[in-house]
Each structure stands twice: as C-alpha cells, then as structure tokens.
Write an enzyme that holds these catalytic residues in place. Structure first.
Site, PDB file in Angstrom:
ATOM      1  N   SER A  86       0.757  -1.397   0.051  1.00 44.12           N
ATOM      2  CA  SER A  86       0.036  -0.215   0.047  1.00 44.12           C
ATOM      3  C   SER A  86       1.096   1.171  -0.111  1.00 44.12           C
ATOM      4  O   SER A  86       1.675   1.278  -0.803  1.00 44.12           O
ATOM      5  CB  SER A  86      -0.924   0.170   1.091  1.00 44.12           C
ATOM      6  N   GLU A  95      -9.628  -6.371  -2.978  1.00 42.10           N
ATOM      7  CA  GLU A  95      -9.217  -5.215  -1.991  1.00 42.10           C
ATOM      8  C   GLU A  95      -9.991  -4.269  -1.462  1.00 42.10           C
ATOM      9  O   GLU A  95      -9.845  -4.331  -0.328  1.00 42.10           O
ATOM     10  CB  GLU A  95      -8.227  -4.406  -3.156  1.00 42.10           C
ATOM     11  N   HIS A 127      -7.942  -5.880   1.183  1.00 45.05           N
ATOM     12  CA  HIS A 127      -6.442  -5.194   1.358  1.00 45.05           C
ATOM     13  C   HIS A 127      -5.805  -5.566   2.626  1.00 45.05           C
ATOM     14  O   HIS A 127      -6.678  -5.675   3.922  1.00 45.05           O
ATOM     15  CB  HIS A 127      -6.965  -3.604   1.496  1.00 45.05           C
TER      16      HIS A 127
END
Length: 558
Positions: free
Chosen positions: A241, A363, A468
């Site tokens: 990320s 995600e 995620h």
C-alpha cells in the site's frame, strides 16, 4: 477508462472503523534508465568484531555496539538510529554512541495523528530508527523453501510499512517467521504526513522526506547489514500500500541507484497518475492552506519568516491542522525524483531490477465492510446504483451494465468488486506491464478466500476474503488479525518460501509449486501469466477476464 480517485467522506469514516488500506540525492539532468550498480560490495566488518562468540546478542555497527534479543530461531535488534534530521530538513547520519546501546525494544514512532489501528498517535520527531531481525543460525541450509546463504550471508529484505504515508510504524509487523525462512529482515520508521510532505519555497528539502528517510535507511543497510549476517549485494525493498508506493518511489529515484537489487510491490498500483507522486503545484496548493491556518503565512510570520515560523510551531498544532484525511505523496521534479513515478515506470527511467508485483483479489471488501459497520447495516440493493453513480458519474451507466446486481452476491459485495477492479486490479496490471517492458517482472494475485478477520471486530455481512492487507498475516505476525489456522499457516509457509527465494535470486520459483514465469508484454495467454496464490495449487489466474481489465484499461483479453 479513467476512474475517480477522490474517496468519499463515508469511506474515510469506514477506514477509521477498519484498517483501510492500507539522503542527499545525486543531481542529474536528462536522466535515462538507471542500470543496476556494478560497483564492488562494501567492505565488511570482520565477523569477530561484528558479533562476538561470547555474546550473540551484541553486534557492532558503524554508530556503535547494540545489544538485542536472542530467541530460539531469530535474533532481533530494535530501535537502532539510522539517521537524524531537523524538522523539514533532509536526514543526516545518526550520531555515534559510546558503550553498548540497548536494542531490545522498539524506538520512537514518527509523529502522526490518531486515525487507523495500523498507526499510533505520536508527537515524536526524533524517530528515525530501524529494526533488524536475523536467523539465529546464519547459514540456512539449502532446501526447496529456503535459499542458500551466499558466502555465509543471507539475502536482505527491507520492509517499508504502509499507512497512506500518514500512519504506521515498522514494529507493527512481526518479522520472525519471514526471517526464519531465510532472510535478514529490516523495518524502519520514516517521517509521515505534514512532517514529510509540507512544501514552501523557504523549505527546499521538504516535500518528499519519507523517500529521503527510506533512502538513508538503505544506506545504513549498505554499510551495516553484513554485521548481522546479511548480504549487502542482495537487498530487496518490499512495501505494501503506502509502503508499496514508497518502493516505486525508490525505483524511480536515481539517488537510490545501487542501494537495492530487487523490489516487491504489494497492493500499490504505481502507474496510476498521482498515486505515487504529485507535482510541486499540487503540493504547494495543499501546503498554502495549512501554512495560513497555523499562522505562518508571510503577513503573520513577521520578520522571522515562514520557514522559521513553521519550525517553531508546536508539532501538535501542525498535526491537528493537517488532519488525518490526507494521502500525501512525494513531490516530483527534484534531483531525487526527477519524473512523476508513473511516467518514470512507463518510460523505463527507473532502477531496472527484478520486481515482484501483486494485488489482492478483493481489495475493497474491507472498505465496504467498514462502511457497513460504520452505518450499522449492510448495503441494500436500492443503495447500490446511487453509490456507483456518485463515484463514477458519467461512466456510471457503463459500469452498472457490466456489474449488475444478480442475486448471487450482496449489493456490498458487488460494489466492492467494482471498486477493486477499477482502483486496484486493472491499474496493477498496467503497473506490472509498464515495469515488464524494461525489467524482469513476476506478478501475483493473492486470492485466498479463507483469511483471518480483524480481532475484536463484529462478524462481517459477507466474507472479507482477499481484502486489502489480507496477505500480510501470511508474511508477518500482526496483532490486528486473528491467529492463523493450520491451513492458513501452511499457505504462509509457502508464501514466505517464495518471497525469500525472490530476495535471494530474483526468482520465486521452487518449493514444488507450479512454474511461475516472468510477465511478458507480447500478446498471448502465456504472456499474461499471473500466479494465483491460494491454499490450493498455485496456478495462473484468469485475471483480465475476472477483473474486466479490457473495460477499465483497454487491456487485451489474452
């Protein structure tokens, strides 16, 4: 097809409910591609002085001796200073110390506001420290899941934590299993948010200090990691990320040439414009308001000037005024980052090292589930179309045509699938292809559906699956998540084997898995081999069709 990048206020609330997401350079003019460094490896500290036979917990670094903790499988050294810096100034080497420094506890966390569970509220600015974890037995035997140490030294993985470049700390990610798999693992704290990205003409070094700090840590690794049993000629930078965008920034920086030899980018589609960097004008526009609000605009600062006013301001005031809703990025157009990151990757003007790049299959599931927890109820079918129209505007009719509610999944699941494909999956494929035109690239999709959910969090209305951050518990021990089951632990062992093999050789293959070829840029199904990582057999993902990449980016269906 372009998609909006602005997140709604509700999604910000949701990310506060769940974990949402996630020196001095060399001046150049007219840079081309950055070739891997061919310079000789640095001189190594003799093993006899680096780690004494009498005390394996003590290691000598260029700054002084440190004493860490010896466990059954690993030795850990925490809170080691790698640099020091004044506010809004570039980092300088840390001052040496006398005697043996205690390295049994994490160092200070860099200044950041309250916000996500992946961070910790802090007002500390003397925070440039790192952690080293190394196997207790340095020479790891050659096995299908553990790379052979070269010359008695192991590959090095330098972890850059995520958190939107606003939140986070290296010690959140317990690296013992990853290190025991056959690597020396380094994590770091680096400056975040307002302390890294504020810009003003009188602050010439500010605007991308997060990258500068990361680079200073890489220099420390270059000079010191051999003392911990690591190979300074096999350094892999790895981030997820916001940390993945940091990895892309280092790839695009000529100032980082030769400091690393491979890169792992997780859940960070860096080829999307403005995802990994921003222009000076954009940074100045954001900074101008903060400077005014803290009383440091020229008419308010008086004779001392804006820069002195900002340096004298209370850190708590700066943090509160900046807020927690930003996702800042480093400024391009500097000697350290000459080009926007997306342009650097697209044109091949980056450090051409082997790259492992990937994305999670679902995600956005956690984002939508966070919205549902924030509102106290699942999304209804009636709310689906308005949510799509609010995000995609003129493109909404096409989106709704391709992603209709069909009764096989909830409205929330469908919305998460739309957002995943638009924001993460298709752009990550573009990123991988941009890189693959110039460097060896392997791409993966983490697609396991049985993943640990957050501790002490209500059960979601639909499975979070490969949301995620879902791959991180396979690589690190993270207290935010429930413990791994036996099957999840088995998948974690396989992933650690692939990641450490890549760090050792630039190739994740081995361990009895199906062949994982390089991503190619020519047409044909075999060119688009994207490895699907699940607890079952690893095999090619039907990625382009599954995520409608042709619709979002014009990608080939093969």
């Amino acid at each position: 097809m372009q998609t909006p990048t602005t997140r709604s206020a509700l999604r910000t609330v949701a990310r506060n409910t769940l974990v949402g997401l996630g020196l001095a350079g060399v001046g150049v003019a007219g840079i081309g591609a950055f070739a891997p460094s061919t310079s000789a490896a640095p001189a190594l500290i003799p093993a006899a002085t680096a780690t004494t036979d009498r005390d394996p917990a003590t290691v000598v670094t260029t700054g002084g001796a440190v004493r860490g903790t010896v466990k059954d499988k690993v030795r850990s050294f925490q809170g080691i200073p790698y640099a020091t810096a004044d506010r809004f100034a570039a980092p300088l080497p840390a001052k040496p110390w006398k005697g043996v420094r205690d390295a049994t506890a994490p160092g200070k966390v860099c200044a950041q506001p309250a916000g996500y569970p992946i961070g910790r509220p802090s007002t500390d600015e003397d925070c440039l420290n790192l952690n080293v974890t190394t196997p207790t037995t340095l020479t790891v035997p050659a096995t299908p899941t553990s790379p052979t140490a070269r010359g008695g030294r192991l590959p090095v993985i330098v972890w850059i934590h995520g958190g939107s470049m606003m939140f986070g700390m290296g010690d959140l990610y317990g690296p013992d299993r990853l290190a025991a798999g056959g690597a020396v693992v380094v994590s770091m704290n680096y400056r975040l948010g307002v302390t890294s990205f504020l810009t003003h003409p009188d602050l010439p070094e500010s605007g991308g200090l997060a990258l500068d700090d990361q680079r200073a840590a890489l220099r420390w690794v270059h000079d010191n990691i051999a003392s911990f049993g690591g190979d300074p000629g096999r350094v892999t930078i790895m981030g997820q990320s916001g940390g993945g965008f940091g990895v892309c920034g280092q790839l695009a920086s000529p100032a980082s040439e030769g400091l690393f030899h491979r890169a792992i980018v997780q859940s960070a589609p860096c080829s999307t414009p403005k995802n990994a960097s921003r222009t000076r004008a954009e940074a100045d526009a954001e900074s101008k308001k903060l400077i005014k609000d803290v009383g440091c605009a020229p008419k308010d600062a008086g004779p001392r000037g804006t820069a002195a006013c900002l340096r004298a301001a209370r850190i708590g005031t700066l943090l509160a005024t900046y807020g927690a809703a930003h996702e800042p990025r480093p400024v391009s157009g500097t000697p350290q980052l000459p080009l926007p990151v997306d342009q650097a990757l697209r044109t091949g003007r980056f450090n051409r090292v082997p790259v492992l790049v990937g994305v999670n299959h679902d995600e956005e599931n956690g984002m939508v589930l966070g919205q549902e927890l924030a509102t106290g109820k699942p999304m209804t079918a009636e709310e689906y179309a308005p949510a799509v129209r609010a995000q995609f505007r003129k493109q909404a009719p096409q989106v709704l045509k391709r992603y209709p509610l069909n009764g096989s999944e909830s409205a929330g699941q469908t919305l998460a699938r739309v957002r995943t494909d638009a924001t993460w999956s298709a752009p990550t494929l573009t990123t991988a292809r941009d890189l693959a035109r110039h460097a060896p690239v392997r791409m993966y999709e983490f697609a396991e559906r049985d993943t640990p959910w957050f501790r002490d969090t209500p059960k979601p209305s639909f499975p979070a699956a490969a949301q995620h951050m879902a791959e991180l518990p396979s690589l690190f021990d993270i207290g935010l998540f429930a413990d791994l089951s036996a099957e999840q632990s088995a998948l974690a062992d396989r992933m650690i084997g692939a990641w450490t093999r890549f760090a050792a050789t630039g190739d994740p293959n081995g361990g009895g898995e199906n062949v994982w070829p390089r991503l190619r840029t020519d047409r044909g199904a075999s060119a688009l081999h994207i490895q699907s990582l699940t607890k079952g057999p690893w095999k090619p993902a039907d990625f382009v069709r599954d995520h409608k990449a042709a619709f979002w980016t014009g990608a080939s269906e093969h």
